[in-house]
Motif scaffolding. Structure first.
Motif, PDB file in Angstrom:
ATOM      1  N   UNK A 131       0.847  -1.186   0.000  1.00 53.40           N
ATOM      2  CA  UNK A 131       0.000   0.000   0.000  1.00 53.40           C
ATOM      3  C   UNK A 131       0.888   1.243   0.000  1.00 53.40           C
ATOM      4  N   UNK A 132       0.470   2.279  -0.711  1.00 56.77           N
ATOM      5  CA  UNK A 132       1.318   3.468  -0.831  1.00 56.77           C
ATOM      6  C   UNK A 132       1.624   4.111   0.513  1.00 56.77           C
ATOM      7  N   UNK A 133       0.658   4.098   1.435  1.00 52.45           N
ATOM      8  CA  UNK A 133       0.881   4.711   2.744  1.00 52.45           C
ATOM      9  C   UNK A 133       2.006   4.004   3.504  1.00 52.45           C
ATOM     10  N   UNK A 134       2.133   2.705   3.303  1.00 44.54           N
ATOM     11  CA  UNK A 134       3.206   1.961   3.968  1.00 44.54           C
ATOM     12  C   UNK A 134       4.564   2.287   3.335  1.00 44.54           C
ATOM     13  N   UNK A 136       5.360   5.276   2.043  1.00 45.70           N
ATOM     14  CA  UNK A 136       5.754   6.579   2.588  1.00 45.70           C
ATOM     15  C   UNK A 136       6.222   6.430   4.034  1.00 45.70           C
ATOM     16  N   UNK A 137       5.573   5.562   4.779  1.00 48.96           N
ATOM     17  CA  UNK A 137       5.972   5.334   6.166  1.00 48.96           C
ATOM     18  C   UNK A 137       7.357   4.738   6.275  1.00 48.96           C
ATOM     19  N   UNK A 138       7.679   3.803   5.391  1.00 52.25           N
ATOM     20  CA  UNK A 138       9.012   3.191   5.388  1.00 52.25           C
ATOM     21  C   UNK A 138      10.076   4.238   5.080  1.00 52.25           C
ATOM     22  N   UNK A 139       9.803   5.097   4.110  1.00 47.58           N
ATOM     23  CA  UNK A 139      10.777   6.130   3.755  1.00 47.58           C
ATOM     24  C   UNK A 139      10.979   7.102   4.914  1.00 47.58           C
ATOM     25  N   UNK A 140       9.905   7.428   5.629  1.00 51.27           N
ATOM     26  CA  UNK A 140      10.025   8.320   6.784  1.00 51.27           C
ATOM     27  C   UNK A 140      10.905   7.700   7.864  1.00 51.27           C
ATOM     28  N   UNK A 144      13.581   9.925   5.130  1.00 54.11           N
ATOM     29  CA  UNK A 144      13.351  10.402   3.764  1.00 54.11           C
ATOM     30  C   UNK A 144      11.915  10.901   3.702  1.00 54.11           C
ATOM     31  N   UNK A 145      11.743  12.214   3.708  1.00 55.29           N
ATOM     32  CA  UNK A 145      10.422  12.812   3.641  1.00 55.29           C
ATOM     33  C   UNK A 145      10.085  13.068   2.168  1.00 55.29           C
ATOM     34  N   UNK A 146       9.102  12.352   1.661  1.00 55.57           N
ATOM     35  CA  UNK A 146       8.800  12.429   0.231  1.00 55.57           C
ATOM     36  C   UNK A 146       8.291  13.797  -0.199  1.00 55.57           C
ATOM     37  N   UNK A 147       7.766  14.580   0.739  1.00 50.64           N
ATOM     38  CA  UNK A 147       7.242  15.903   0.386  1.00 50.64           C
ATOM     39  C   UNK A 147       8.231  17.018   0.733  1.00 50.64           C
ATOM     40  N   UNK A 148       9.464  16.660   1.075  1.00 50.17           N
ATOM     41  CA  UNK A 148      10.495  17.649   1.376  1.00 50.17           C
ATOM     42  C   UNK A 148      11.750  17.336   0.558  1.00 50.17           C
ATOM     43  N   UNK A 186      -4.321   2.615  -2.962  1.00 49.97           N
ATOM     44  CA  UNK A 186      -3.339   2.532  -4.038  1.00 49.97           C
ATOM     45  C   UNK A 186      -2.196   1.633  -3.600  1.00 49.97           C
ATOM     46  N   UNK A 187      -1.800   0.738  -4.490  1.00 50.83           N
ATOM     47  CA  UNK A 187      -0.718  -0.201  -4.205  1.00 50.83           C
ATOM     48  C   UNK A 187       0.385  -0.042  -5.255  1.00 50.83           C
TER      49      UNK A 187
END
Length: 233
Positions: A131-134, A136-140, A144-148, A186-187
């Motif tokens: 899932x996309x939210x997971x 983004x969570x892994x990157x955080x 790694x902030x995807x929006x920064x 979204x996956x």
């Protein structure tokens, strides 16, 4: 008259079949098609048949020349022209000899490649569909902030992942909704290019180094991934 009519129809069929015969020799249209592909290959964006029609003249001429174009690209340039659909409407160009080392990349390409490897590894470890939210969570968790803007990976990571990697066919994005009462999700999965350019064994080696684990620790994930790949064939 009947026999003449039959002969005429037979002749028309033969002419029609002849017009559909694949072109066997290099001509200006074949060169133009190949040149277009080579000029656009660096972006790794899929090429549509309509993009190639002007070089060929029309769709019929393109259809007759694609087999020879495909053969020449592989033989002379080591490029596999791979259709993404059964109708041969969209293609991706994949290197016949995948990247052997990150040092083959330019300094500008290495951050993107490293991020892609991390994402593919995570998808691999999560059963090849996350899932996309997971994501983004892994990157955080890796700071790694995807929006920064990131000091190494650069800015616009959301766009890089959701648009560039998807367009390049490294990632495949799917939307799923269990019922009308559920919000769609979204996956991300491995895309066509990722499956062609990388092996699960390479991802295991990368994961073992990044996570400081022996490759044997990933045998279970490797077996699951290979079983899923076999099921797709």
């Amino acid at each position: 008259m009947a026999s003449t009519s039959r002969a005429s129809r037979s002749q028309n069929v033969n002419l029609s079949q002849a017009s559909q015969q694949p072109v066997q020799e290099l001509d200006d249209k074949v060169r133009a098609i190949i040149n277009y592909i080579l000029d656009h290959i660096a972006q790794k964006i899929p090429i549509k048949d309509k993009d190639l029609v002007p070089a060929a003249g029309d769709r019929n001429e393109l259809k007759k020349r694609l087999p020879l174009v495909t053969k020449l690209l592989a033989k002379r340039f080591g490029i596999l022209l791979t259709p993404l659909d059964a109708g041969f409407k969209t293609f991706v160009c994949i290197a016949e000899e995948p990247l052997a080392s990150i040092h083959e990349l330019t300094p500008e390409q290495r951050p993107q490649f490293t991020l892609l490897y991390i994402i593919l590894m995570y998808i691999f470890l999560r059963g090849n569909r996350i899932e996309d939210s997971k994501l983004w969570g892994m990157l955080e968790m890796l700071n790694i902030q995807a929006d920064e803007e990131h000091g190494y990976f650069g800015p616009n990571l959301h766009k890089l992942i959701e648009e560039t990697f998807v367009k390049q066919q490294y990632l495949k994005r799917e939307r799923s909704q269990l019922s009308a009462y559920d919000d769609p999700k979204t996956f991300f999965l491995w895309g066509v290019r990722a499956k062609a350019e990388f092996t699960y064994e390479q991802i295991v080696q990368f994961a073992s180094k990044l996570l400081n684990q022996h490759p044997k620790m990933f045998d279970h994930y490797l077996a699951m991934a290979q079983e899923g790949a076999n099921a797709e064939q």
